[in-house]
Enzyme design. Structure first.
Site, PDB file in Angstrom:
ATOM      1  N   MET A  11       0.831  -1.204   0.000  1.00 35.24           N
ATOM      2  CA  MET A  11       0.000   0.000   0.000  1.00 35.24           C
ATOM      3  C   MET A  11       0.868   1.258   0.000  1.00 35.24           C
ATOM      4  O   MET A  11       2.011   1.253   0.449  1.00 35.24           O
ATOM      5  CB  MET A  11      -0.942   0.002   1.205  1.00 35.24           C
ATOM      6  CG  MET A  11      -1.974  -1.105   1.141  1.00 35.24           C
ATOM      7  SD  MET A  11      -3.267  -0.966   2.384  1.00 35.24           S
ATOM      8  CE  MET A  11      -4.167   0.458   1.804  1.00 35.24           C
ATOM      9  N   LYS A  15       0.140   3.486  -6.749  1.00 38.60           N
ATOM     10  CA  LYS A  15      -0.465   2.718  -7.840  1.00 38.60           C
ATOM     11  C   LYS A  15      -1.515   3.526  -8.585  1.00 38.60           C
ATOM     12  O   LYS A  15      -1.531   3.559  -9.814  1.00 38.60           O
ATOM     13  CB  LYS A  15      -1.090   1.427  -7.286  1.00 38.60           C
ATOM     14  CG  LYS A  15      -0.098   0.435  -6.726  1.00 38.60           C
ATOM     15  CD  LYS A  15      -0.775  -0.822  -6.221  1.00 38.60           C
ATOM     16  CE  LYS A  15      -1.657  -0.561  -5.018  1.00 38.60           C
ATOM     17  NZ  LYS A  15      -0.915  -0.079  -3.829  1.00 38.60           N
ATOM     18  N   GLU A  89      -7.366  -1.366  -8.398  1.00 41.65           N
ATOM     19  CA  GLU A  89      -7.776  -2.364  -7.396  1.00 41.65           C
ATOM     20  C   GLU A  89      -8.014  -3.737  -8.030  1.00 41.65           C
ATOM     21  O   GLU A  89      -8.977  -4.442  -7.712  1.00 41.65           O
ATOM     22  CB  GLU A  89      -9.023  -1.887  -6.647  1.00 41.65           C
ATOM     23  CG  GLU A  89      -8.784  -0.599  -5.864  1.00 41.65           C
ATOM     24  CD  GLU A  89      -9.979  -0.179  -5.035  1.00 41.65           C
ATOM     25  OE1 GLU A  89     -11.112  -0.271  -5.533  1.00 41.65           O
ATOM     26  OE2 GLU A  89      -9.767   0.217  -3.887  1.00 41.65           O
ATOM     27  N   HIS A 186      10.405  -6.925   8.966  1.00 45.40           N
ATOM     28  CA  HIS A 186       9.583  -6.321  10.010  1.00 45.40           C
ATOM     29  C   HIS A 186       8.143  -6.837   9.991  1.00 45.40           C
ATOM     30  O   HIS A 186       7.446  -6.752  11.000  1.00 45.40           O
ATOM     31  CB  HIS A 186       9.639  -4.799   9.905  1.00 45.40           C
ATOM     32  CG  HIS A 186      10.943  -4.242  10.387  1.00 45.40           C
ATOM     33  ND1 HIS A 186      11.798  -3.542   9.578  1.00 45.40           N
ATOM     34  CD2 HIS A 186      11.555  -4.337  11.599  1.00 45.40           C
ATOM     35  CE1 HIS A 186      12.875  -3.202  10.276  1.00 45.40           C
ATOM     36  NE2 HIS A 186      12.754  -3.681  11.499  1.00 45.40           N
TER      37      HIS A 186
END
Length: 205
Positions: A11, A15, A89, A186
């Site tokens: 995210m 995009k 999406e 992470h």
């Protein structure tokens, strides 16, 4: 020859901005584009605004699980030539819809550019991403960064206190502020840590 492209990322990698810029590049040369974005609760042929984080926007057709992209594009193309189809999406696509998009490329010779996430908050592939990885001609990773400076390629879902959410539905409607993009290292550390994300970031600095 037209091709099917899959632009994927975590995210907040830009995009939607990239999609809108690509559409603008075609339009600037007098070419027509058709834009799609996901809305799982709407009917076909309705419109919705695509908006990027930096304020760019454009009107787009919406798609849901019943949308037949090939039939729609054929109908539009017969009335006015289409030079490119762009899908925002695209991780919400299903297998048949990815095949539809490949038919737009192979039968109509129209390039199709798809933009979306590769994996969800558990690092599992979305359906659309799975099938695009299998069917697309070109795979392009759009990059963003983790809080440590490494390339981010995973997303974490968090609650109001910054605690990691490990279970739940794959899709959280309207929950963009519940996600943080991180690197693989992470991602694993956060899943194993009892600390909130905020405390963990502070500790690593």
């Amino acid at each position: 020859m037209a091709q099917l492209y899959f632009y994927y990322s975590a995210m907040n990698a830009g995009k939607t901005t990239a999609l809108l810029q690509s559409s603008y590049n075609y339009q600037e040369r007098g070419m027509r584009t058709v834009l799609y974005t996901a809305d799982m609760n709407s009917r076909d042929n309705r419109y919705k605004q695509i908006k990027s984080r930096i304020g760019l926007y454009a009107s787009a057709r919406v798609f849901n699980i019943k949308t037949n992209f090939f039939d729609q594009v054929v109908t539009i193309h017969q009335k006015d030539i289409i030079h490119c189809v762009l899908v925002d999406e695209c991780h919400f696509l299903n297998r048949n819809q990815v095949i539809d998009l490949s038919k737009i490329v192979d039968v109509l010779n129209i390039p199709v550019l798809c933009y979306g996430l590769r994996t969800d908050f558990r690092a599992d592939l979305f359906s659309g991403s799975l099938w695009l990885l299998a069917w697309a001609d070109k795979l392009i990773e759009l990059k963003t960064i983790c809080y440590c400076g490494r390339k981010a390629n995973r997303v974490l879902r968090i609650d109001d206190q910054g605690l990691i959410i490990r279970d739940g539905n794959q899709i959280l409607v309207g929950g963009n502020n519940r996600y943080v993009s991180v690197c693989r290292k992470h991602f694993v550390e956060q899943l194993e840590s009892p600390l909130s994300l905020t405390k963990r970031v502070y500790k690593n600095r």
